[in-house]
Design a protein around this motif. Structure first.
Motif, short mmCIF file in Angstrom:
data_model
loop_
_atom_site.label_atom_id
_atom_site.label_comp_id
_atom_site.label_asym_id
_atom_site.label_seq_id
_atom_site.Cartn_x
_atom_site.Cartn_y
_atom_site.Cartn_z
N MET A 103 0.35 -0.47 -0.13
CA MET A 103 -0.06 -0.36 0.68
C MET A 103 1.08 0.62 0.00
O MET A 103 2.03 0.87 0.90
N PRO A 104 0.35 2.46 -0.55
CA PRO A 104 1.09 3.93 -0.64
C PRO A 104 0.87 3.66 0.89
O PRO A 104 -0.58 3.69 0.98
N SER A 105 2.25 4.43 0.92
CA SER A 105 2.28 5.08 2.28
C SER A 105 1.40 6.04 2.48
O SER A 105 0.85 6.60 3.89
N ALA A 106 1.20 7.22 1.44
CA ALA A 106 0.82 8.29 1.65
C ALA A 106 0.04 8.51 0.23
O ALA A 106 0.19 8.18 -0.35
N ARG A 107 -0.75 9.77 0.01
CA ARG A 107 -1.28 9.93 -1.04
C ARG A 107 -0.81 12.08 -1.59
O ARG A 107 -1.00 12.19 0.23
N SER A 108 -0.42 11.93 -2.09
CA SER A 108 -0.50 13.89 -2.67
C SER A 108 -1.92 14.85 -2.49
O SER A 108 -3.29 13.85 -2.20
N GLN A 109 -1.80 16.25 -2.08
CA GLN A 109 -3.20 16.52 -1.89
C GLN A 109 -3.88 16.73 -3.39
O GLN A 109 -5.17 16.26 -3.46
N GLY A 110 -2.77 15.83 -4.51
CA GLY A 110 -3.76 15.84 -5.80
C GLY A 110 -4.57 14.16 -5.86
O GLY A 110 -4.85 14.00 -7.29
N GLY A 111 -4.25 13.36 -4.64
CA GLY A 111 -4.77 12.44 -4.81
C GLY A 111 -3.16 10.66 -5.94
O GLY A 111 -3.90 10.05 -5.67
N PHE A 112 -2.38 11.47 -5.74
CA PHE A 112 -0.94 10.31 -6.68
C PHE A 112 -1.42 9.89 -5.74
O PHE A 112 -0.44 10.10 -3.82
N ARG A 113 -0.59 8.32 -5.48
CA ARG A 113 -0.11 7.93 -4.65
C ARG A 113 1.33 7.72 -4.04
O ARG A 113 2.18 8.19 -5.11
N LEU A 114 2.33 7.59 -3.02
CA LEU A 114 3.16 8.34 -2.39
C LEU A 114 3.95 7.26 -1.94
O LEU A 114 3.10 6.19 -0.64
N TYR A 115 5.16 6.67 -1.70
CA TYR A 115 6.02 5.34 -1.63
C TYR A 115 7.04 6.24 -0.97
O TYR A 115 7.79 7.04 -1.48
#
Length: 134
Positions: A32-44
């Motif tokens: 699972m991505p650790s976070a999401r950007s404000q724009g909803g992009f997956r962040l790892y």
């Protein structure tokens, strides 16, 4: 790079997995991505990349998604800040050992297959050198 986040494209480049594959592993709950950007992009994170690398290394050895999940769960519990009870720790370690043995056995089988394939290719090359030229 610890603590920094990467978008899925960078993770794909680093792991040599396609975006589609990474998304599939997310859908199946493996990574699972650790976070999401404000724009909803997956962040790892680096830890997410490490998980993906475990999956990437297990896949060609024929491990199933359930097996990958079991091993990742065991290593997560062993690596977490919380110490498992001794009995649970023993079970988790045995799980990891079992996968190590299975991986080593599969590597041996693949080495045998590769040796046979190389012998076959060499036989064909040799055969081609014996064919008379016109």
């Amino acid at each position: 790079m610890s603590g920094e986040h990467m978008q899925i494209g960078e993770v794909a480049t680093r792991t040599e997995l396609s975006l589609r594959t990474i998304r599939h592993y997310e859908e199946t709950g493996l990574v699972m991505p650790s976070a999401r950007s404000q724009g909803g992009f997956r962040l790892y994170t680096e830890a997410d990349v490490a998980r993906l690398m475990v999956v990437r290394r297990m896949k060609p050895l024929g491990f199933t998604l359930d097996q990958m999940r079991e091993l990742l769960d065991a290593t997560d519990r062993l690596d977490s800040g919380e110490k498992p009870a001794p009995a649970e720790r023993d079970v988790l370690l045995e799980c990891v050992r079992r996968y190590e043995r299975e991986a080593a056995e599969q590597v041996d089988r693949l080495r045998t297959q590769l040796a046979r394939a190389e012998e076959f290719a060499a036989t064909l090359r040799e055969r081609l050198t014996r064919v008379p030229t016109r």
